[in-house]
Enzyme design. Structure first.
Site, PDB file in Angstrom:
ATOM      1  CB  CYS A 208     -11.888  -7.475   3.262  1.00  0.00           C
ATOM      2  SG  CYS A 208     -12.227  -6.095   2.157  1.00  0.00           S
TER       3      CYS A 208
ATOM      4  CG  ASP B  75      -9.316  -7.774   7.606  1.00  0.00           C
ATOM      5  OD1 ASP B  75      -8.273  -7.562   6.980  1.00  0.00           O
ATOM      6  OD2 ASP B  75     -10.433  -7.363   7.234  1.00  0.00           O
TER       7      ASP B  75
ATOM      8  CB  SER C 250      -7.770   0.269   4.896  1.00  0.00           C
ATOM      9  OG  SER C 250      -8.350  -0.787   4.160  1.00  0.00           O
TER      10      SER C 250
END
Length: 285
Positions: free
Chosen positions: A192, A199, A89
């Site tokens: 993460c 998250d 990401s």
């Protein structure tokens, strides 16, 4: 470079278009762990996975028109679940920022560039939509079904803060009549795997099964992700696999709408015996 690419490292933002920034991570890593931990083999459901997809919504897309004026838009990327790789990401964020000072003759040229580069990284054809700020294509919607977030409000014991996922909360499901359930929780939280940053997401479940779904037990299961380290896609596949193992559904759809980080949110969806359906933007996105 580690498996996580630039994630967690000090980086500078390129002012020059650079597709080499994009960093692939093999999906097989997470799937091998699920096979080892719960015995569900994603390699044996390849035909069903063709209906799964990861929807990425990017809110900070910018480039230059032919006379050097900045342009802005939103974008949606659709990465097939049967692609060999996910796109890391932070590398996607840096890649998109490398377009900020790049001239494109037309928006179609930008779209073609995005499709080519993202498809090369994922190892499969990636769908790209570029959405104007005046478009209503990313309106806010409500989740589908019953919210289970209060299912434990009358619990007599404190819910323990587990170190990792506990799918034993699902194992005692009782067999009954074939029933369709639609429910969701806003309390999905994971970390993460590298930075340990949280998250947050809303997970939506649609399932048809002969096994009774106890919302309290399922909420305990969702809460057990609170200290789990895993990428968005891996968490959704873990939930999907655990539902397949414990409920033996005739139909299953698991969708997680994660909140935004770095101008991008990720929405993985996995289905069994049906098409993906529409993936809509929720209020926290």
């Amino acid at each position: 470079m580690s498996i996580h690419g630039v994630l967690g490292e000090s980086t500078t933002y390129s002012k020059t278009y650079d597709p080499t920034i994009l960093y692939p991570i093999s999906r097989q890593i997470g799937r091998d762990k699920i096979l080892k931990d719960v015995g569900f083999d994603f390699n044996n459901c390849h035909d069903d996975l063709k209906h799964g997809v990861d929807i990425w919504q990017a809110f900070e897309l910018s480039w230059l028109n032919p006379i050097g004026i900045s342009q802005v838009a939103m974008a949606r990327f659709s990465i097939p679940a049967n692609s060999p790789n996910i796109v890391e990401s932070k590398s996607l964020k840096l890649y998109l920022n490398s377009l900020n000072f790049t001239k494109f003759s037309h928006i179609d040229e930008l779209k073609t560039t995005l499709q080519k580069d993202l498809s090369a990284c994922a190892g499969a054809d990636v769908g790209v939509e570029i959405i104007a700020l005046s478009d209503d294509g990313l309106n806010i919607h409500a989740p589908v079904g019953i919210c289970i977030d209060e299912a434990l409000d009358n619990a007599k014991k404190e819910i323990p803060l587990l170190d990792d996922i506990d799918n034993t909360f699902l194992k005692n499901a009782k067999k009954g009549a074939l029933t369709q359930y639609k429910f969701y929780s806003n309390l999905l939280r994971s970390n993460c795997p590298v930075t340990n940053q949280p998250d947050w997401g809303t997970v939506q479940i649609e399932i048809t099964t002969e096994y009774e779904v106890d919302f309290g037990e399922f909420l305990k299961y969702i809460l057990s992700f609170r200290q789990h380290n895993g990428f968005h896609e891996q968490c959704v596949e873990q939930i999907f696999a655990d539902c397949m193992i414990h409920y033996r559904p005739v139909f299953l759809r698991v969708l997680a709408n994660y909140t935004r980080r770095g101008g991008i949110d990720i929405n993985p969806v996995r289905v069994y015996h049906r098409d993906v359906g529409e993936v809509k933007r929720l209020v926290r996105q």
